[in-house]
Write a protein that holds these residues in place. Structure first.
Motif, PDB file in Angstrom:
ATOM      1  N   GLU A 196       0.844  -1.203   0.000  1.00 57.52           N
ATOM      2  CA  GLU A 196       0.000   0.000   0.000  1.00 57.52           C
ATOM      3  C   GLU A 196       0.881   1.256   0.000  1.00 57.52           C
ATOM      4  OE1 GLU A 196      -2.159   2.878  -0.099  1.00 57.52           O
ATOM      5  OE2 GLU A 196      -3.429   1.072   0.048  1.00 57.52           O
ATOM      6  N   PRO A 197       0.799   2.077  -1.056  1.00 54.60           N
ATOM      7  CA  PRO A 197       1.683   3.249  -1.156  1.00 54.60           C
ATOM      8  C   PRO A 197       1.504   4.263  -0.028  1.00 54.60           C
ATOM      9  CG  PRO A 197       0.614   2.777  -3.266  1.00 54.60           C
ATOM     10  CD  PRO A 197      -0.052   1.914  -2.245  1.00 54.60           C
ATOM     11  N   ARG A 198       0.302   4.323   0.571  1.00 53.22           N
ATOM     12  CA  ARG A 198       0.071   5.295   1.648  1.00 53.22           C
ATOM     13  C   ARG A 198       0.727   4.885   2.960  1.00 53.22           C
ATOM     14  NH1 ARG A 198      -6.228   5.308   2.008  1.00 53.22           N
ATOM     15  NH2 ARG A 198      -5.818   3.107   1.565  1.00 53.22           N
ATOM     16  N   ASP A 199       1.138   3.624   3.056  1.00 56.06           N
ATOM     17  CA  ASP A 199       1.658   3.073   4.309  1.00 56.06           C
ATOM     18  C   ASP A 199       3.188   3.133   4.293  1.00 56.06           C
ATOM     19  OD1 ASP A 199       2.439   1.480   6.482  1.00 56.06           O
ATOM     20  OD2 ASP A 199       0.746   0.125   6.264  1.00 56.06           O
ATOM     21  N   GLU A 200       3.725   4.051   5.066  1.00 54.18           N
ATOM     22  CA  GLU A 200       5.176   4.254   5.091  1.00 54.18           C
ATOM     23  C   GLU A 200       5.935   2.980   5.468  1.00 54.18           C
ATOM     24  OE1 GLU A 200       8.431   6.839   7.696  1.00 54.18           O
ATOM     25  OE2 GLU A 200       6.278   7.222   7.913  1.00 54.18           O
ATOM     26  N   LYS A 201       5.402   2.218   6.432  1.00 55.11           N
ATOM     27  CA  LYS A 201       6.105   1.003   6.876  1.00 55.11           C
ATOM     28  C   LYS A 201       6.043  -0.094   5.813  1.00 55.11           C
ATOM     29  CE  LYS A 201       7.146   3.047  10.628  1.00 55.11           C
ATOM     30  NZ  LYS A 201       6.619   2.702  11.945  1.00 55.11           N
ATOM     31  N   ALA A 202       4.952  -0.159   5.084  1.00 53.43           N
ATOM     32  CA  ALA A 202       4.872  -1.108   3.969  1.00 53.43           C
ATOM     33  C   ALA A 202       5.900  -0.769   2.904  1.00 53.43           C
ATOM     34  CB  ALA A 202       3.468  -1.115   3.374  1.00 53.43           C
ATOM     35  N   MET A 203       6.093   0.515   2.642  1.00 51.06           N
ATOM     36  CA  MET A 203       7.077   0.936   1.653  1.00 51.06           C
ATOM     37  C   MET A 203       8.504   0.614   2.102  1.00 51.06           C
ATOM     38  SD  MET A 203       5.493   2.052  -1.019  1.00 51.06           S
ATOM     39  CE  MET A 203       4.530   0.569  -0.668  1.00 51.06           C
ATOM     40  N   LEU A 204       8.740   0.707   3.404  1.00 50.18           N
ATOM     41  CA  LEU A 204      10.064   0.325   3.917  1.00 50.18           C
ATOM     42  C   LEU A 204      10.340  -1.149   3.668  1.00 50.18           C
ATOM     43  CD1 LEU A 204      10.192   2.245   7.334  1.00 50.18           C
ATOM     44  CD2 LEU A 204      11.529   2.727   5.279  1.00 50.18           C
ATOM     45  N   ILE A 205       9.324  -1.990   3.867  1.00 53.61           N
ATOM     46  CA  ILE A 205       9.495  -3.420   3.606  1.00 53.61           C
ATOM     47  C   ILE A 205       9.758  -3.663   2.118  1.00 53.61           C
ATOM     48  CG2 ILE A 205       8.299  -5.647   3.550  1.00 53.61           C
ATOM     49  CD1 ILE A 205       6.942  -4.916   6.155  1.00 53.61           C
ATOM     50  N   GLN A 206       9.006  -2.989   1.249  1.00 50.26           N
ATOM     51  CA  GLN A 206       9.212  -3.192  -0.189  1.00 50.26           C
ATOM     52  C   GLN A 206      10.613  -2.758  -0.614  1.00 50.26           C
ATOM     53  OE1 GLN A 206       6.874  -5.061  -1.651  1.00 50.26           O
ATOM     54  NE2 GLN A 206       6.025  -4.928   0.423  1.00 50.26           N
ATOM     55  N   ASN A 207      11.108  -1.671  -0.054  1.00 50.50           N
ATOM     56  CA  ASN A 207      12.485  -1.245  -0.348  1.00 50.50           C
ATOM     57  C   ASN A 207      13.491  -2.276   0.143  1.00 50.50           C
ATOM     58  OD1 ASN A 207      11.711   1.154  -1.577  1.00 50.50           O
ATOM     59  ND2 ASN A 207      11.830   2.350   0.319  1.00 50.50           N
ATOM     60  N   MET A 208      13.224  -2.836   1.310  1.00 46.88           N
ATOM     61  CA  MET A 208      14.094  -3.864   1.876  1.00 46.88           C
ATOM     62  C   MET A 208      14.153  -5.089   0.964  1.00 46.88           C
ATOM     63  SD  MET A 208      13.743  -5.226   5.810  1.00 46.88           S
ATOM     64  CE  MET A 208      13.053  -3.649   6.331  1.00 46.88           C
ATOM     65  N   ILE A 209      12.996  -5.487   0.453  1.00 44.80           N
ATOM     66  CA  ILE A 209      12.939  -6.646  -0.447  1.00 44.80           C
ATOM     67  C   ILE A 209      13.754  -6.373  -1.717  1.00 44.80           C
ATOM     68  CG2 ILE A 209      11.416  -8.039  -1.907  1.00 44.80           C
ATOM     69  CD1 ILE A 209       9.238  -7.624   0.267  1.00 44.80           C
ATOM     70  N   ARG A 210      13.591  -5.177  -2.285  1.00 42.27           N
ATOM     71  CA  ARG A 210      14.323  -4.840  -3.509  1.00 42.27           C
ATOM     72  C   ARG A 210      15.832  -4.791  -3.277  1.00 42.27           C
ATOM     73  NH1 ARG A 210       9.709  -1.530  -4.374  1.00 42.27           N
ATOM     74  NH2 ARG A 210      10.665   0.198  -3.228  1.00 42.27           N
ATOM     75  N   GLU A 211      16.242  -4.241  -2.146  1.00 47.98           N
ATOM     76  CA  GLU A 211      17.672  -4.023  -1.900  1.00 47.98           C
ATOM     77  C   GLU A 211      18.382  -5.248  -1.328  1.00 47.98           C
ATOM     78  OE1 GLU A 211      17.859  -0.604   0.604  1.00 47.98           O
ATOM     79  OE2 GLU A 211      16.996   0.757  -0.910  1.00 47.98           O
ATOM     80  N   GLU A 212      17.656  -6.053  -0.517  1.00 44.09           N
ATOM     81  CA  GLU A 212      18.332  -7.139   0.190  1.00 44.09           C
ATOM     82  C   GLU A 212      17.835  -8.531  -0.188  1.00 44.09           C
ATOM     83  OE1 GLU A 212      18.607  -6.420   4.438  1.00 44.09           O
ATOM     84  OE2 GLU A 212      18.159  -4.293   4.122  1.00 44.09           O
ATOM     85  N   GLY A 213      16.715  -8.593  -0.901  1.00 53.28           N
ATOM     86  CA  GLY A 213      16.147  -9.885  -1.234  1.00 53.28           C
ATOM     87  C   GLY A 213      15.071 -10.282  -0.241  1.00 53.28           C
ATOM     88  N   ILE A 214      14.164 -11.143  -0.673  1.00 53.28           N
ATOM     89  CA  ILE A 214      13.018 -11.485   0.162  1.00 53.28           C
ATOM     90  C   ILE A 214      13.414 -12.237   1.423  1.00 53.28           C
ATOM     91  CG2 ILE A 214      12.555 -13.572  -1.218  1.00 53.28           C
ATOM     92  CD1 ILE A 214      10.008 -11.362   0.723  1.00 53.28           C
ATOM     93  N   GLU A 215      14.383 -13.158   1.328  1.00 53.76           N
ATOM     94  CA  GLU A 215      14.770 -13.921   2.524  1.00 53.76           C
ATOM     95  C   GLU A 215      15.338 -13.014   3.606  1.00 53.76           C
ATOM     96  OE1 GLU A 215      14.588 -16.832  -0.823  1.00 53.76           O
ATOM     97  OE2 GLU A 215      15.514 -14.847  -0.570  1.00 53.76           O
ATOM     98  N   ALA A 216      16.236 -12.118   3.227  1.00 54.58           N
ATOM     99  CA  ALA A 216      16.826 -11.208   4.217  1.00 54.58           C
ATOM    100  C   ALA A 216      15.762 -10.277   4.794  1.00 54.58           C
ATOM    101  CB  ALA A 216      17.942 -10.392   3.574  1.00 54.58           C
ATOM    102  N   ALA A 217      14.832  -9.844   3.951  1.00 53.06           N
ATOM    103  CA  ALA A 217      13.769  -8.951   4.430  1.00 53.06           C
ATOM    104  C   ALA A 217      12.868  -9.659   5.434  1.00 53.06           C
ATOM    105  CB  ALA A 217      12.950  -8.437   3.250  1.00 53.06           C
ATOM    106  N   ILE A 218      12.503 -10.906   5.146  1.00 53.96           N
ATOM    107  CA  ILE A 218      11.667 -11.676   6.088  1.00 53.96           C
ATOM    108  C   ILE A 218      12.385 -11.832   7.427  1.00 53.96           C
ATOM    109  CG2 ILE A 218      10.639 -13.938   6.557  1.00 53.96           C
ATOM    110  CD1 ILE A 218      10.316 -14.163   3.435  1.00 53.96           C
ATOM    111  N   ALA A 219      13.643 -12.226   7.382  1.00 52.10           N
ATOM    112  CA  ALA A 219      14.397 -12.420   8.618  1.00 52.10           C
ATOM    113  C   ALA A 219      14.443 -11.138   9.440  1.00 52.10           C
ATOM    114  CB  ALA A 219      15.815 -12.901   8.295  1.00 52.10           C
TER     115      ALA A 219
END
Length: 378
Positions: free
Chosen positions: A331-354
């Motif tokens: 959700e673009p309005r949700d700042e914390k959701a955007m942080l997770i999406q950036n994390m996934i793009r930069e570090e990969g899904i496994e690292a983001a989940i951990a």
């Protein structure tokens, strides 16, 4: 007349405590740091639609007084008089409120005023000593702290009611009224003639159970509903696939909670089975889903439940799927959701989940959530 000062005049402050105490004959005072909330309430009335088992009722709330965090300290009469101060605030805002209230409570102590009950209306657990210390630190001297120690109680509550409005300033609020507010004794105020108030021991454990039972299927519904394009919880929960996911989340969670806390499964089912209202109150998916960094964290509603399941030999399939849905929530309005999406793009899904879920990168939860996430993303 009994009186209560409600600190935090947002949705819950107006829709639950303001409505309940005003309707039952208490003098209600509101205190809020947001000038827009204060100015809205200065119209002198607001409306609450109450959903109950026997019908839906509309109530106009009047006769209250409202104050802001002003330099003149206009709230002093309310702080001196109120039998109860209820903090309807996020936990991070309670120390600021305690600091502001300290001046008035110090004056109350110097006048040897009546005993005071302070209710902390937050889902955050194990924080009462911290909140109590914040009030003690806000008092002006040893005499005032001695009075506070003898005459004031800072205690925990469990809020078992959904309350909503378009904004915190809105004067039209909706709420469900099927379950009481649980209050940890001892208290100095008399709640015996006030509806929806119940003294009950053991709130710290019950608060853990509430988070993992009331809130887990709600979050699962929100994240699954978002991915299917729904806007409200009622729309999402009417979807058979999402309704089944919610049911499975509880069926996995409750055996794990039973083993973890040593409480029979039937008692947990009884605690989390809410009576149905005649009409259902809706809620937005955005409000329920907001801040996935908190809601997917290690000790919160979805990951916490899944980890209990792993610990006690229960396969958390529905919880894994719900965590993956939360990681895919963008959700673009949700700042914390955007942080997770950036994390996934930069570090990969496994690292983001951990990182988001607070578990080691080699844990089965990471592997399984990542696999489910990749399925969602195609």
């Amino acid at each position: 007349m009994q009186s209560i000062l409600v600190v935090g005049a947002g949705r819950e402050g107006k829709g639950f405590l303001g409505e309940t105490f005003s309707t039952d004959g208490w003098q209600v005072y509101f205190l809020d740091k947001d000038p827009e909330v204060v100015n809205a309430l200065k119209t002198g009335k607001y409306n609450v639609t109450v959903y109950q088992e026997n019908g839906t009722f509309k109530r106009e709330i009047t006769g209250y007084e409202v104050y802001g965090y002003d330099e003149e300290y206009s709230c002093l009469p309310a702080v001196l008089e109120a039998e109860v101060i209820a903090l309807c605030l996020y936990p991070e805002d309670i120390p600021e409120a305690a600091a502001y209230l300290g001046k008035g409570i110090s004056e109350r102590a110097r006048r040897n005023g009546d005993k005071l009950t302070i209710l902390c209306c937050t889902n955050k657990n194990h924080y009462i000593p911290t909140f109590k210390k914040a009030f003690e630190n806000a008092l002006e001297g040893s005499q005032e702290r001695a009075w506070f120690s003898e005459n004031a109680i800072v205690t925990d509550v469990i809020v078992r009611r959904s309350t909503n409005a378009e904004t915190t300033t809105a004067l039209d609020v909706v709420t469900t009224a099927t379950m009481s507010l649980l209050i940890q004794p001892p208290v100095y105020a008399d709640f015996s003639k006030t509806r929806w108030m119940e003294l009950r021991d053991g709130l710290e454990q019950l608060k853990e159970i509430k988070l993992y039972t009331y809130n887990a299927p709600h979050a699962a519904c929100a994240y699954a509903g978002y991915l299917k394009g729904y806007k409200t919880i009622l729309e999402a929960s009417a979807d058979p696939e999402i309704a089944a996911l919610q049911d499975e989340v509880l069926k996995e969670a409750i055996p794990g909670l039973s083993k973890e806390f040593g409480i029979p499964e039937e008692e947990i089912w009884a605690f989390c089975s809410l009576p149905r209202t005649k009409e259902e109150m809706d809620d937005s998916i955005y409000r329920v889903a907001v801040d996935p960094i908190r809601k997917l964290s290690r000790n919160d509603r979805l990951t916490g439940n899944a980890m209990f399941c792993f610990k006690h030999g229960i396969d958390p399939k529905a919880l894994i799927k719900s965590i993956a849905n939360g990681m895919a929530y963008d959700e673009p309005r949700d700042e914390k959701a955007m942080l997770i999406q950036n994390m996934i793009r930069e570090e990969g899904i496994e690292a983001a989940i951990a990182k988001v879920c607070g578990v080691s990168a080699d844990h089965d939860l990471v592997t399984r959530v990542a696999a489910e996430y990749k399925t969602i993303k195609g």
